[in-house]
Design a protein around this motif. Sequence first.
Motif, PDB file in Angstrom:
ATOM      1  N   ALA A   1      29.240 146.448 119.656  1.00  0.00           N
ATOM      2  CA  ALA A   1      28.595 146.396 120.970  1.00  0.00           C
ATOM      3  C   ALA A   1      28.423 144.944 121.383  1.00  0.00           C
ATOM      4  CB  ALA A   1      27.245 147.090 120.913  1.00  0.00           C
ATOM      5  N   MET A   2      28.684 144.678 122.649  1.00  0.00           N
ATOM      6  CA  MET A   2      28.550 143.331 123.199  1.00  0.00           C
ATOM      7  C   MET A   2      27.568 143.354 124.363  1.00  0.00           C
ATOM      8  SD  MET A   2      30.450 141.115 121.716  1.00  0.00           S
ATOM      9  CE  MET A   2      31.306 141.474 120.203  1.00  0.00           C
ATOM     10  N   ALA A   3      26.901 142.249 124.567  1.00  0.00           N
ATOM     11  CA  ALA A   3      25.990 142.114 125.705  1.00  0.00           C
ATOM     12  C   ALA A   3      26.782 142.161 127.004  1.00  0.00           C
ATOM     13  CB  ALA A   3      25.221 140.802 125.615  1.00  0.00           C
ATOM     14  N   GLU A   4      26.200 142.756 128.010  1.00  0.00           N
ATOM     15  CA  GLU A   4      26.843 142.804 129.327  1.00  0.00           C
ATOM     16  C   GLU A   4      27.132 141.403 129.853  1.00  0.00           C
ATOM     17  OE1 GLU A   4      25.884 146.136 132.472  1.00  0.00           O
ATOM     18  OE2 GLU A   4      24.039 145.401 131.533  1.00  0.00           O
ATOM     19  N   THR A   5      26.336 140.456 129.429  1.00  0.00           N
ATOM     20  CA  THR A   5      26.470 139.083 129.926  1.00  0.00           C
ATOM     21  C   THR A   5      27.516 138.265 129.182  1.00  0.00           C
ATOM     22  OG1 THR A   5      24.674 138.408 128.458  1.00  0.00           O
ATOM     23  CG2 THR A   5      24.081 138.998 130.738  1.00  0.00           C
ATOM     24  N   SER A   6      28.152 138.837 128.159  1.00  0.00           N
ATOM     25  CA  SER A   6      29.155 138.091 127.392  1.00  0.00           C
ATOM     26  C   SER A   6      30.314 137.669 128.291  1.00  0.00           C
ATOM     27  CB  SER A   6      29.703 138.940 126.246  1.00  0.00           C
ATOM     28  OG  SER A   6      30.769 138.270 125.606  1.00  0.00           O
ATOM     29  N   THR A   7      30.647 136.391 128.235  1.00  0.00           N
ATOM     30  CA  THR A   7      31.804 135.893 128.986  1.00  0.00           C
ATOM     31  C   THR A   7      33.051 135.857 128.115  1.00  0.00           C
ATOM     32  OG1 THR A   7      31.186 133.613 128.468  1.00  0.00           O
ATOM     33  CG2 THR A   7      30.377 134.524 130.554  1.00  0.00           C
ATOM     34  N   THR A   8      32.883 136.010 126.805  1.00  0.00           N
ATOM     35  CA  THR A   8      34.017 135.988 125.872  1.00  0.00           C
ATOM     36  C   THR A   8      34.611 137.378 125.674  1.00  0.00           C
ATOM     37  OG1 THR A   8      33.002 134.126 124.738  1.00  0.00           O
ATOM     38  CG2 THR A   8      34.765 135.260 123.567  1.00  0.00           C
ATOM     39  N   TRP A   9      33.772 138.403 125.652  1.00  0.00           N
ATOM     40  CA  TRP A   9      34.260 139.750 125.372  1.00  0.00           C
ATOM     41  C   TRP A   9      35.346 140.213 126.340  1.00  0.00           C
ATOM     42  CZ3 TRP A   9      35.433 142.663 121.740  1.00  0.00           C
ATOM     43  CH2 TRP A   9      35.718 144.016 121.935  1.00  0.00           C
ATOM     44  N   PRO A  10      35.241 139.969 127.641  1.00  0.00           N
ATOM     45  CA  PRO A  10      36.322 140.399 128.534  1.00  0.00           C
ATOM     46  C   PRO A  10      37.677 139.808 128.140  1.00  0.00           C
ATOM     47  CG  PRO A  10      34.385 139.858 129.819  1.00  0.00           C
ATOM     48  CD  PRO A  10      34.099 139.419 128.403  1.00  0.00           C
ATOM     49  N   THR A  11      37.684 138.591 127.633  1.00  0.00           N
ATOM     50  CA  THR A  11      38.932 137.966 127.163  1.00  0.00           C
ATOM     51  C   THR A  11      39.424 138.635 125.890  1.00  0.00           C
ATOM     52  OG1 THR A  11      38.284 135.853 128.135  1.00  0.00           O
ATOM     53  CG2 THR A  11      39.979 135.783 126.421  1.00  0.00           C
TER      54      THR A  11
ATOM     55  N   ARG B   1      38.780 141.648 124.691  1.00  0.00           N
ATOM     56  CA  ARG B   1      39.166 143.065 124.811  1.00  0.00           C
ATOM     57  C   ARG B   1      40.538 143.264 125.440  1.00  0.00           C
ATOM     58  NH1 ARG B   1      35.133 145.321 129.458  1.00  0.00           N
ATOM     59  NH2 ARG B   1      36.664 145.175 131.111  1.00  0.00           N
ATOM     60  N   ARG B   2      41.066 142.253 126.105  1.00  0.00           N
ATOM     61  CA  ARG B   2      42.416 142.344 126.669  1.00  0.00           C
ATOM     62  C   ARG B   2      43.502 141.982 125.650  1.00  0.00           C
ATOM     63  NH1 ARG B   2      39.716 139.909 131.078  1.00  0.00           N
ATOM     64  NH2 ARG B   2      40.485 137.861 130.464  1.00  0.00           N
ATOM     65  N   MET B   3      43.109 141.465 124.503  1.00  0.00           N
ATOM     66  CA  MET B   3      44.084 141.049 123.490  1.00  0.00           C
ATOM     67  C   MET B   3      44.619 142.264 122.747  1.00  0.00           C
ATOM     68  SD  MET B   3      42.267 137.659 121.994  1.00  0.00           S
ATOM     69  CE  MET B   3      41.914 136.286 123.070  1.00  0.00           C
TER      70      MET B   3
ATOM     71  N   PRO C   1      42.267 129.896 120.808  1.00  0.00           N
ATOM     72  CA  PRO C   1      41.404 130.872 120.139  1.00  0.00           C
ATOM     73  C   PRO C   1      40.123 131.144 120.928  1.00  0.00           C
ATOM     74  CG  PRO C   1      41.159 128.743 119.089  1.00  0.00           C
ATOM     75  CD  PRO C   1      42.223 128.583 120.148  1.00  0.00           C
ATOM     76  N   HIS C   2      39.682 132.394 120.852  1.00  0.00           N
ATOM     77  CA  HIS C   2      38.421 132.823 121.456  1.00  0.00           C
ATOM     78  C   HIS C   2      37.711 133.670 120.412  1.00  0.00           C
ATOM     79  CE1 HIS C   2      39.648 131.688 125.576  1.00  0.00           C
ATOM     80  NE2 HIS C   2      40.853 132.029 125.139  1.00  0.00           N
TER      81      HIS C   2
ATOM     82  N   CYS D   1      37.659 137.515 116.616  1.00  0.00           N
ATOM     83  CA  CYS D   1      38.387 136.368 117.168  1.00  0.00           C
ATOM     84  C   CYS D   1      39.847 136.714 117.443  1.00  0.00           C
ATOM     85  CB  CYS D   1      38.350 135.196 116.193  1.00  0.00           C
ATOM     86  SG  CYS D   1      36.697 134.712 115.660  1.00  0.00           S
ATOM     87  N   GLY D   2      40.393 136.041 118.442  1.00  0.00           N
ATOM     88  CA  GLY D   2      41.793 136.253 118.784  1.00  0.00           C
ATOM     89  C   GLY D   2      42.353 135.088 119.571  1.00  0.00           C
ATOM     90  N   LEU D   3      43.681 135.099 119.723  1.00  0.00           N
ATOM     91  CA  LEU D   3      44.400 134.077 120.484  1.00  0.00           C
ATOM     92  C   LEU D   3      44.809 134.644 121.829  1.00  0.00           C
ATOM     93  CD1 LEU D   3      46.833 132.684 117.745  1.00  0.00           C
ATOM     94  CD2 LEU D   3      44.748 131.615 118.597  1.00  0.00           C
TER      95      LEU D   3
END
Length: 143
Positions: free
Chosen positions: A57-67, A69-71, A36-37, A28-30
């Motif tokens: 490892a994250m699913a390719e379909t994750s919509t949260t992981w792209p957010t 990983r930029r934190m 929070p995400h 989790c992160g801000l």
Amino acid sequence: MKLDAVPSDPAALRVLFAQIPQSVVALCGLDASGTPHGVAASSFTPISLEPPLVSVAMAETSTTWPTLRRMPRVGVSLLSHSQADTCRTLAAKGRDRFANLRWSSTVGSSAVFVDGAADGREPLIFHGSGFRRLAAIRPQGIQ
């Protein structure tokens, strides 16, 4: 479990993979606006102490992981055996995952930690497509 050949049927592969016990963490992160995400992950593996490295490892379909990983920093909370509902909440799609979740963040950092995570508590385990607790095995002959 014996893996002679990889099943071509995804359902059969799911049954096979479900036999591998996994601990469950919350990542989790801000974001920059302070929102929070987070996600629940059972694919978390410690790699190295020096330097401190982990693999997830994250699913390719994750919509949260792209957010996430930029934190600059993401908090890792090892969920405790009593947090199956927390895991389900963090895995839910299409709703505010933090609406009823107690959490804290570190000062000056984007890392978020879930309250009640396994700090000295038994961890939450995902096994056989369900949540489990660890149980100690007594050596034979000891009652």
